[in-house]
Design an enzyme around this catalytic site. Structure first.
Site, mmCIF file in Angstrom:
data_model
loop_
_atom_site.group_PDB
_atom_site.id
_atom_site.type_symbol
_atom_site.label_atom_id
_atom_site.label_comp_id
_atom_site.label_asym_id
_atom_site.label_seq_id
_atom_site.Cartn_x
_atom_site.Cartn_y
_atom_site.Cartn_z
ATOM 1 N N CYS A 26 0.863 -1.177 0.000
ATOM 2 C CA CYS A 26 0.000 0.000 0.000
ATOM 3 C C CYS A 26 0.898 1.224 0.000
ATOM 4 O O CYS A 26 2.056 1.152 -0.400
ATOM 5 C CB CYS A 26 -0.942 -0.009 1.199
ATOM 6 S SG CYS A 26 -0.075 0.069 2.786
ATOM 7 N N HIS A 552 -4.453 9.909 4.151
ATOM 8 C CA HIS A 552 -4.749 8.472 4.043
ATOM 9 C C HIS A 552 -6.215 8.272 4.442
ATOM 10 O O HIS A 552 -6.566 8.335 5.617
ATOM 11 C CB HIS A 552 -3.828 7.681 4.968
ATOM 12 C CG HIS A 552 -3.745 6.222 4.659
ATOM 13 N ND1 HIS A 552 -4.756 5.335 4.946
ATOM 14 C CD2 HIS A 552 -2.756 5.485 4.071
ATOM 15 C CE1 HIS A 552 -4.394 4.119 4.571
ATOM 16 N NE2 HIS A 552 -3.192 4.180 4.036
#
Length: 629
Positions: A26, A552
């Site tokens: 990620c 995020h």
């Protein structure tokens, strides 16, 4: 040490190609699915240059790298041949990990968890009907009661159908064929034969007259066996006839096995569980309920509470539950009481916000994860208060034989599940337990106390001069202060409370987090888009005055692979404060099981004296979230 050398060390530390099922990454971490995580030395991995930390989550071994993760990923995949996507292996590695009990618990939890919303909804409707009929506001002979009973009973009656769906996905068999077999087991024709109670044979084979509606274990065993039958049929069936022969043969073979062999075995297992619960209720209920109530927080922490579902669902066919649901009543309200005590006494604003919300969730809905992870487990001593009071209330419940007559997550709103006209004292005892657990836990929490640091004035040293950062001089326009506006409307919380050590331990830098209330995310300052991650859940920006910020959106949302996200900028784009960056369907993300907490991380924190969070609790894209000094 170079990225290449560090990547080699990581690769060797996790066991190399022979231990890697797949690898992906990620925006901050390498995500390994390993065949055996136990062979990896966490301490050794943490010492590798470039590694910020490790995390075990969702069956993945996550190596936290930071912004350079893609470089490490590129080097690691050069070292061996293994999938770089989880689609080829999916849940298989999880099934094989751990001992037999762990594997069984993982299987049960994986199959039951998606059903919980339906079971809770149906259970609450049944609770409301109990309340209405007990108060005499609705007749049990009316059409309203008949139809609403169907609403409440449907999730339970058709359990074999929905379990066939989840179990078939877990075992990777044909879902529709699995549902078809479950349909055979509860088909009206078969049910009529069971009701008639006369001997039944299928092609000379004896058929056990068992009722499979509302059952759990029989269909789980059927789908497990179906995995091997399907593989066998695949091997022997000619390719040019497979589309016709495979479903025909599979339905016939599995239908016969379900009614003649596997279903009856599952029924006997269910009867055995019912007998075990009845035995405990009769001879050792006071000990069993006390232990179950006391250790319920730890059971929830391991995710095992829903693995018990087959036990009380199987037992409920024969008798009301007097073990698990009563134990959950004492433990759930105790979690709420502990959080209430913390919320009232703490001097920390963020702790008060988290504890207040967690208290309401536990008291009213019986959802205790926010209380457990946000407060009681975090501060430990409130958890001890919860366990002690729950255990004591469990002793009382065992002595009076408290029973639950409907399935619902126990809480104050679900107390009618303990009501029964034939046992009027039962609901009174339930109320006594709820109140006693609340009062006792509240008092014990205050007596035990907890290590709760009040918000401190942030201090730092730069060029041998100590700089004190307070909100007063920030708001007065301190020299060189840089402002980061909130990218989304919502509740501003401190980064330490984020349920992810990568962020809460500030491995990537200091910052804050927002519990978003809007689906639109805007630029928090004017600058340049440095990174737009392919899965769209994270964006890296650099302000015109040098602040590097990672936004995020959600925790572990990289696993959604971009689903439910829409980006409106590209790497290299210039943006102004307030420009639309991305949209996220928060409801869909939550329904997929992910936390939507949005984290703001100043990734070049070391370049500044301090990062100070605004004292405001509610923010929007016109509110400053962070001051960078």
């Amino acid at each position: 040490m170079s990225t290449k050398d560090s990547a080699k060390q990581i690769y060797a530390a996790v066991g190399g190609e022979s231990n890697i099922n797949y690898l992906t990454h990620c925006v901050t971490r390498l995500r390994f699915r390993l065949k055996d995580e136990k062979i990896v030395d966490d301490a050794k991995v943490k010492q590798i240059p470039g590694v910020m930390g490790i995390n075990h989550q969702n069956g993945q071994y996550q190596v936290i790298i930071g912004n350079a993760v893609s470089d490490y990923y590129a080097e690691v995949i050069k070292l061996g041949k293994f999938p770089t996507d989880d689609s080829a292996t999916d849940a298989a590695p999880v099934q094989k990990s751990g001992n037999l009990f762990d594997q069984f618990a993982n299987f049960i939890s994986a199959c039951m968890s998606p059903l919980i919303p339906a079971l809770i909804g149906g259970g609450m409707i049944k609770v409301v009907l109990i309340l209405l009929t007990t108060l005499g506001w609705m007749s049990t002979k009316g059409q309203n009661y008949t139809l609403l009973s169907a609403f409440g009973d449907a999730p339970f009656y058709f359990l074999p159908i929905v379990l066939a769906i989840t179990a078939s996905k877990y075992h990777k068999v044909n879902t529709i064929l699995g549902v078809t077999i479950a349909g055979i087991m509860i088909h009206p024709n078969f049910t009529a034969l069971v009701t008639a109670a006369k001997p039944v044979h299928l092609m000379g084979l004896p058929v056990t007259l068992a009722t499979y509606s509302s059952s759990v274990i029989p269909i789980l065993l059927v789908i497990w066996a179906m995995k091997y039958i399907e593989q066998f049929i695949d091997k022997i069936c000619p390719a040019n006839l497979k589309s016709i022969l495979k479903p025909t043969v599979e339905i016939f073979v599995m239908g016969v096995l379900a009614l003649v062999v596997i279903g009856p075995i599952g029924t006997y297992c269910g009867d055995g569980l019912s007998w075990l619960v009845l035995f405990i209720q009769k001879y050792a209920s006071w000990v069993a309920v006390a232990l179950m109530a006391a250790f319920m927080p730890l059971i929830v922490m391991t995710g095992m509470h829903w693995a018990f579902a087959p036990i009380f669902l199987a037992a409920s066919v024969a008798t009301p539950d007097s073990l698990i649901l009563p134990a959950m009543l004492a433990a759930n309200v105790a979690q709420g009481a502990a959080c209430l005590a913390v919320a009232l006494k703490t001097k920390n604003k963020t702790t008060r916000q988290v504890a207040s919300a967690a208290s309401i969730s536990a008291f009213l809905a019986g959802v205790t994860e926010p209380a457990l992870y946000g407060v009681t487990l975090k501060y430990r001593k409130p958890l001890y208060a919860v366990m002690i009071s729950s255990g004591l209330c469990g002793l009382f419940m065992g002595i009076v034989h408290l029973k639950a007559f409907a399935f619902a997550v126990p809480a104050f709103l679900a107390l009618p599940q303990f009501a029964n006209n034939a046992i009027p004292s039962n609901i009174i005892n339930a109320i006594i337990v709820a109140v006693a657990s609340t009062v006792l836990t509240f008092i014990l929490t205050l007596v035990f106390g907890w290590d709760d640091d009040a918000p401190e004035v942030a201090t730092a040293t730069a060029d041998d001069a100590k700089v004190t950062a307070t909100m007063e001089n920030v708001d007065a326009g301190a020299k060189n202060t840089k402002k980061v506006f909130a990218p989304v409307k919502g509740e501003l919380i401190n980064i330490e409370s984020v349920n992810d050590p990568t962020f809460s331990e500030k491995m990537m830098g200091d910052g804050a987090a927002i519990l978003p209330e809007d689906t639109h995310f805007y630029a928090p300052f004017s600058g340049t888009v440095e990174t737009v991650f392919p899965t769209k859940h994270a964006i890296g920006l650099k302000s015109d005055d040098g602040v590097e910020l990672l936004i995020h959106v959600g925790l572990d949302t990289v696993e959604l692979k971009g689903e439910h996200y829409t980006t409106h900028v590209n790497q290299g784009d210039k943006v102004k404060q307030g420009d639309l960056l991305l949209e996220a369907d928060l409801d869909a993300i939550k329904q997929a099981g992910y936390d939507t907490t949005t984290v703001l991380v100043v990734t070049n924190t070391k370049d500044f004296v301090d990062v100070v969070q605004n004292e405001a609790t509610t923010v929007d894209n016109n509110t400053v979230a962070l001051y960078v000094l």
